[in-house]
Design a protein around this motif. Structure first.
Motif, PDB file in Angstrom:
ATOM      1  N   SER A   1      52.492  26.632  71.237  1.00  0.00           N
ATOM      2  CA  SER A   1      52.734  27.685  70.242  1.00  0.00           C
ATOM      3  C   SER A   1      51.430  28.051  69.561  1.00  0.00           C
ATOM      4  O   SER A   1      50.656  27.177  69.183  1.00  0.00           O
ATOM      5  CB  SER A   1      53.732  27.215  69.187  1.00  0.00           C
ATOM      6  OG  SER A   1      54.996  27.074  69.755  1.00  0.00           O
ATOM      7  N   ASN A   2      51.210  29.338  69.408  1.00  0.00           N
ATOM      8  CA  ASN A   2      49.979  29.887  68.832  1.00  0.00           C
ATOM      9  C   ASN A   2      48.743  29.584  69.665  1.00  0.00           C
ATOM     10  O   ASN A   2      47.626  29.829  69.218  1.00  0.00           O
ATOM     11  CB  ASN A   2      49.780  29.436  67.377  1.00  0.00           C
ATOM     12  CG  ASN A   2      50.895  29.919  66.487  1.00  0.00           C
ATOM     13  OD1 ASN A   2      51.296  31.076  66.559  1.00  0.00           O
ATOM     14  ND2 ASN A   2      51.430  29.042  65.670  1.00  0.00           N
TER      15      ASN A   2
ATOM     16  N   SER B   1      54.760  31.961  68.367  1.00  0.00           N
ATOM     17  CA  SER B   1      55.426  30.717  67.985  1.00  0.00           C
ATOM     18  C   SER B   1      56.939  30.877  67.950  1.00  0.00           C
ATOM     19  O   SER B   1      57.678  29.907  67.956  1.00  0.00           O
ATOM     20  CB  SER B   1      54.927  30.225  66.640  1.00  0.00           C
ATOM     21  OG  SER B   1      55.161  31.210  65.648  1.00  0.00           O
TER      22      SER B   1
END
Length: 116
Positions: free
Chosen positions: A36-37, A113
């Protein structure tokens, strides 16, 4: 370190080979495995190749990957590209391209995300 794809032109003299390194399974794997990210950096000295990479990531990123823009991005032929290499250390080919005054076409995708 973020995944990155720099100048994917295994045989520049053969146009069919210019596209062979960025394929659906690679983009899907990056979309699935990137945290995520997390970010992936793409770069080419050939605008058509950079545009194709961007299109492949948009098409096969499963809605998880979004291109990032900065306010100081360069606009070339109506498209926005990163001004600088975010790693700060250019490859030998990148140095060669920039020394001859040609542009590098760079972009970063980030994994949203909210789509894990």
């Amino acid at each position: 370190m973020a995944p990155h794809i720099w100048c994917p032109n295994p045989d520049f003299n053969n146009p069919e080979h210019r596209w062979s390194m960025i394929q659906r399974p690679l983009v899907e794997a990056i979309a699935d495995l990137l945290s995520s990210n997390g970010k992936v950096f793409l770069q080419s000295d050939v605008e058509a190749v950079a545009v194709r990479m961007k299109e492949q990531f948009l098409r096969y990123g499963k809605g998880k990957l979004v291109p990032l823009r900065n306010q100081d991005d360069l606009k070339i032929n109506g498209r926005y590209w990163l001004r600088e290499n975010p790693f700060g250390v250019p490859s030998d080919w990148e140095k060669h391209v920039l020394e001859r005054g040609a542009p590098m076409y760079r972009l970063i995708f980030s994994k949203s995300s909210s789509k894990d």
